[in-house]
Design a protein around this motif. Structure first.
Motif, PDB file in Angstrom:
ATOM      1  N   GLY A  17       0.812  -1.213   0.000  1.00  0.00           N
ATOM      2  CA  GLY A  17       0.000   0.000   0.000  1.00  0.00           C
ATOM      3  C   GLY A  17       0.847   1.264   0.000  1.00  0.00           C
ATOM      4  N   THR A  18       1.998   1.236   0.688  1.00  0.00           N
ATOM      5  CA  THR A  18       2.855   2.426   0.684  1.00  0.00           C
ATOM      6  C   THR A  18       3.423   2.687  -0.708  1.00  0.00           C
ATOM      7  OG1 THR A  18       4.861   1.179   1.298  1.00  0.00           O
ATOM      8  CG2 THR A  18       3.488   2.019   3.092  1.00  0.00           C
ATOM      9  N   LEU A  19       3.713   1.603  -1.456  1.00  0.00           N
ATOM     10  CA  LEU A  19       4.187   1.778  -2.831  1.00  0.00           C
ATOM     11  C   LEU A  19       3.082   2.339  -3.716  1.00  0.00           C
ATOM     12  CD1 LEU A  19       6.350  -1.403  -3.628  1.00  0.00           C
ATOM     13  CD2 LEU A  19       7.127   0.911  -3.102  1.00  0.00           C
ATOM     14  N   LEU A  20       1.864   1.852  -3.532  1.00  0.00           N
ATOM     15  CA  LEU A  20       0.741   2.353  -4.319  1.00  0.00           C
ATOM     16  C   LEU A  20       0.522   3.838  -4.056  1.00  0.00           C
ATOM     17  CD1 LEU A  20      -1.737  -0.634  -3.794  1.00  0.00           C
ATOM     18  CD2 LEU A  20      -0.490  -0.083  -5.894  1.00  0.00           C
ATOM     19  N   GLU A  21       0.625   4.223  -2.784  1.00  0.00           N
ATOM     20  CA  GLU A  21       0.436   5.632  -2.437  1.00  0.00           C
ATOM     21  C   GLU A  21       1.553   6.494  -3.022  1.00  0.00           C
ATOM     22  OE1 GLU A  21       0.245   5.449   1.776  1.00  0.00           O
ATOM     23  OE2 GLU A  21      -1.646   4.318   1.778  1.00  0.00           O
ATOM     24  N   ALA A  22       2.791   5.999  -2.954  1.00  0.00           N
ATOM     25  CA  ALA A  22       3.910   6.774  -3.506  1.00  0.00           C
ATOM     26  C   ALA A  22       3.761   6.955  -5.011  1.00  0.00           C
ATOM     27  CB  ALA A  22       5.229   6.071  -3.187  1.00  0.00           C
ATOM     28  N   ALA A  23       3.171   5.943  -5.683  1.00  0.00           N
ATOM     29  CA  ALA A  23       2.953   6.034  -7.130  1.00  0.00           C
ATOM     30  C   ALA A  23       1.634   6.730  -7.467  1.00  0.00           C
ATOM     31  CB  ALA A  23       2.968   4.637  -7.746  1.00  0.00           C
ATOM     32  N   GLU A  24       0.925   7.183  -6.429  1.00  0.00           N
ATOM     33  CA  GLU A  24      -0.358   7.882  -6.592  1.00  0.00           C
ATOM     34  C   GLU A  24      -1.376   7.004  -7.314  1.00  0.00           C
ATOM     35  OE1 GLU A  24       0.439  11.668  -8.394  1.00  0.00           O
ATOM     36  OE2 GLU A  24       1.415  12.461  -6.600  1.00  0.00           O
ATOM     37  N   LEU A  25      -1.405   5.720  -6.934  1.00  0.00           N
ATOM     38  CA  LEU A  25      -2.401   4.784  -7.451  1.00  0.00           C
ATOM     39  C   LEU A  25      -3.441   4.559  -6.365  1.00  0.00           C
ATOM     40  CD1 LEU A  25      -0.150   2.112  -9.220  1.00  0.00           C
ATOM     41  CD2 LEU A  25      -1.291   4.085 -10.229  1.00  0.00           C
ATOM     42  N   GLY A  26      -4.682   4.928  -6.657  1.00  0.00           N
ATOM     43  CA  GLY A  26      -5.734   4.736  -5.682  1.00  0.00           C
ATOM     44  C   GLY A  26      -6.032   3.259  -5.473  1.00  0.00           C
ATOM     45  N   TYR A  27      -6.358   2.888  -4.241  1.00  0.00           N
ATOM     46  CA  TYR A  27      -6.675   1.485  -3.976  1.00  0.00           C
ATOM     47  C   TYR A  27      -7.625   1.365  -2.792  1.00  0.00           C
ATOM     48  CZ  TYR A  27      -3.434   1.432   0.049  1.00  0.00           C
ATOM     49  OH  TYR A  27      -2.810   1.677   1.249  1.00  0.00           O
ATOM     50  N   ARG A 122      17.136  -0.738  -2.862  1.00  0.00           N
ATOM     51  CA  ARG A 122      16.919  -0.778  -4.296  1.00  0.00           C
ATOM     52  C   ARG A 122      17.973  -1.676  -4.935  1.00  0.00           C
ATOM     53  NH1 ARG A 122      13.075   1.178  -2.465  1.00  0.00           N
ATOM     54  NH2 ARG A 122      11.827   2.939  -3.177  1.00  0.00           N
ATOM     55  N   PRO A 123      17.711  -2.279  -6.085  1.00  0.00           N
ATOM     56  CA  PRO A 123      16.456  -2.171  -6.837  1.00  0.00           C
ATOM     57  C   PRO A 123      15.369  -3.080  -6.263  1.00  0.00           C
ATOM     58  CG  PRO A 123      17.956  -3.641  -7.973  1.00  0.00           C
ATOM     59  CD  PRO A 123      18.720  -3.102  -6.804  1.00  0.00           C
ATOM     60  N   MET A 124      14.119  -2.752  -6.574  1.00  0.00           N
ATOM     61  CA  MET A 124      12.995  -3.621  -6.244  1.00  0.00           C
ATOM     62  C   MET A 124      12.716  -4.494  -7.464  1.00  0.00           C
ATOM     63  SD  MET A 124      10.379  -1.068  -4.229  1.00  0.00           S
ATOM     64  CE  MET A 124      10.066  -0.091  -5.699  1.00  0.00           C
ATOM     65  N   ARG A 125      12.797  -5.798  -7.277  1.00  0.00           N
ATOM     66  CA  ARG A 125      12.593  -6.718  -8.400  1.00  0.00           C
ATOM     67  C   ARG A 125      11.354  -7.570  -8.165  1.00  0.00           C
ATOM     68  NH1 ARG A 125      18.508  -7.071  -8.106  1.00  0.00           N
ATOM     69  NH2 ARG A 125      19.366  -6.086  -9.980  1.00  0.00           N
ATOM     70  N   VAL A 126      10.722  -7.937  -9.269  1.00  0.00           N
ATOM     71  CA  VAL A 126       9.520  -8.773  -9.234  1.00  0.00           C
ATOM     72  C   VAL A 126       9.657  -9.868 -10.276  1.00  0.00           C
ATOM     73  CG1 VAL A 126       7.012  -8.854  -9.577  1.00  0.00           C
ATOM     74  CG2 VAL A 126       8.060  -6.866  -8.477  1.00  0.00           C
ATOM     75  N   GLU A 146       6.118  -1.778 -13.066  1.00  0.00           N
ATOM     76  CA  GLU A 146       7.062  -0.734 -13.467  1.00  0.00           C
ATOM     77  C   GLU A 146       6.588   0.638 -12.989  1.00  0.00           C
ATOM     78  OE1 GLU A 146       7.471  -1.331 -17.652  1.00  0.00           O
ATOM     79  OE2 GLU A 146       9.068  -2.833 -17.422  1.00  0.00           O
ATOM     80  N   ALA A 147       5.267   0.842 -12.919  1.00  0.00           N
ATOM     81  CA  ALA A 147       4.739   2.099 -12.381  1.00  0.00           C
ATOM     82  C   ALA A 147       5.075   2.250 -10.902  1.00  0.00           C
ATOM     83  CB  ALA A 147       3.229   2.170 -12.587  1.00  0.00           C
ATOM     84  N   LEU A 148       5.301   1.130 -10.211  1.00  0.00           N
ATOM     85  CA  LEU A 148       5.691   1.173  -8.805  1.00  0.00           C
ATOM     86  C   LEU A 148       7.199   1.321  -8.639  1.00  0.00           C
ATOM     87  CD1 LEU A 148       3.454  -1.646  -7.244  1.00  0.00           C
ATOM     88  CD2 LEU A 148       2.961   0.795  -7.473  1.00  0.00           C
TER      89      LEU A 148
END
Length: 341
Positions: A17-27, A122-126, A146-148
Motif C-alpha cells: 500500500g505504501t508503494l501504491l500511495e507513492a505512485a499515486e495509485l488509488g486502492y 533498491r532495486p525492487m525486483r519482481v 514498473e509504475a511502482l
C-alpha cells in the motif's frame, strides 16, 4: 493506471500500500483480521472491486484457493488478478483451477518485503510468470509493477520455485537451524564471516520469519534442496571426523575441508576497492534520499535549523569514534542535507 483492489492487509499488504500511495495509485483493501484504515477499507467484495481493474491477492499461499473462490463470482474479464506469493507452482495451479481462461490472471513474486521497503533498498525486483491462457495479462502486470518502480524478471513457475528452493528456502532453513542451535548470537569478537551470517539471520527474522512454513512446505522443490544441503553437511562432518588426530598428523596428511581448497587469489588494486565502495556509497545516498522524502511527507513542520544542528552534532560524534576529522564529516553531511533528494 487502474484502481487497485488489495485482498489482504497483513505485513506485505500494508507495505505494498505504501508503494501504491507513492505512485499515486488509488486502492481499496479488504482483510477480515488486519482491518485497513477507514478511508481505504472495503466491507464487501463488491465494494472492494467497484471500479477496480487490478486485483492483488496478498494472502498466505495455503489460503489462496479459498480466497479466489470467494472472489470468483464477482470477477469479470475486465479484471486482472495477481498473486504475490513467495512460491509460484501452487498459486498458479489455484489460479488456473478457479479463474482458468475466463478471468485474466498472472502469478508474480515481489522479491522484497516490508523491511527492505522500509529501508528503501533498491532495486525492487519482481518475478512475473507469463500465462499462456491470457497473453495480454503479463504486459499489463509488467506496466503495473514498473509504475511502482520495480524491475520485472519473467520466469516459469517451475523455474522460479527451483531457484527459490536453492536460495530463499535454504537461507531460511540455515537461519532457523542457527537460531535453534544457539549459534545466532551477537558477540563483540565475532569474525567478519559470522557477522555477515548474523545480518542475514536478523533480516530473515525481522522481514519474513512468519513465512518459514510456507516457503518450506509450499515449494515443491524445497525438500530436495534441503536434502542436498544436509547430505553435503553430513559428508563434510564425516570427513572432518576421519581426520588423523593431532596437529602434526593432520598437517602431514595434508587434509583440508572438502570444497574449500583455495583457488587462485584475485588480485585487486586499491582503486578497484575504492570504486566498489564509492558505488555502495552512491546506493546508500539514493536510499537516504528516499527515506528523507518519506520523513518530510510524514513529519510536521518544525524548527528545521535546530533539527539540522542536532543531526550534525551526532555525525561529528560518530566521526570522532572512527578516527575521522569531525569538521570534514560535518561538511560532507551539510552537502547531503542541502541536496534534499
Amino acid at each position: 493506471m487502474p484502481q487497485v483492489a488489495l485482498v489482504g492487509y497483513g505485513r506485505f499488504g500494508r507495505a505494498l500500500g505504501t508503494l501504491l500511495e507513492a505512485a499515486e495509485l488509488g486502492y481499496r483493501a479488504m482483510d477480515p483480521v488486519a482491518e485497513p484504515p477507514e478511508p481505504l477499507r472495503a466491507r464487501s467484495v463488491p465494494e472492494l472491486l467497484e471500479g477496480a481493474e487490478l486485483v492483488v491477492v496478498a494472502v498466505p499461499v495455503p489460503r489462496m484457493r479459498e480466497v479466489l473462490l470467494t472472489l470468483r463470482p464477482h470477477l469479470t474479464p475486465r479484471h486482472l488478478v495477481l498473486d504475490v506469493g513467495s512460491v509460484k507452482v501452487k498459486p498458479v495451479e489455484a489460479l488456473t483451477e478457479v479463474l482458468g481462461a475466463q478471468v485474466p490472471w498472472v502469478g508474480t513474486h515481489p522479491l522484497f518485503g516490508p523491511l527492505s521497503l522500509a529501508m528503501a533498498e533498491r532495486p525492487m525486483r519482481v518475478v512475473l510468470c507469463p500465462n499462456p491462457l491470457h497473453p495480454d495479462a503479463a504486459p499489463r502486470a509488467r506496466r503495473f509493477y514498473e509504475a511502482l518502480g520495480c524491475e520485472v524478471i519473467e520466469q516459469t513457475p517451475e523455474g522460479h520455485d527451483r531457484v527459490m528452493a536453492r536460495t530463499h528456502a535454504l537461507t531460511f532453513f540455515v537461519a532457523k537451524g542457527m537460531v535453534d542451535s544457539g549459534s545466532a548470537v551477537d558477540v563483540p569478537f565475532a569474525p567478519a564471516s559470522f557477522k555477515a551470517l548474523s545480518r542475514t539471520i536478523e533480516t530473515v527474522r525481522m522481514d519474513a520469519g512468519h513465512l518459514f512454513n510456507a516457503i518450506q512446505q509450499e515449494n515443491p522443490f524445497a525438500t530436495e534442496a534441503r536434502g542436498r544441503l544436509l547430505a553435503a553437511l553430513q559428508a563434510i562432518h564425516r570427513d572432518l571426523e576421519a581426520l588423523p588426530s593431532g596437529v602434526q598428523a593432520r598437517e602431514a596428511a595434508g587434509l583440508s575441508a572438502p570444497g574449500l581448497e583455495p583457488g587462485p587469489p584475485e588480485v585487486r588494486e586499491p582503486r578497484e576497492h575504492i570504486d566498489q565502495l564509492d558505488r555502495e556509497l552512491v546506493e546508500l545516498l539514493a536510499r537516504r534520499a528516499e527515506l528523507a522524502r518519506r520523513q518530510r511527507r510524514a513529519q510536521p513542520p518544525g524548527n528545521e535549523p535546530a533539527r539540522k544542528e542536532a543531526l550534525l552534532a551526532v555525525r561529528r560524534a560518530w566521526a570522532r569514534e572512527l578516527g575521522l576529522e569531525p569538521q570534514e564529516v560535518e561538511a560532507l553531511f551539510r552537502v547531503v542535507l542541502d541536496a534534499r533528494g
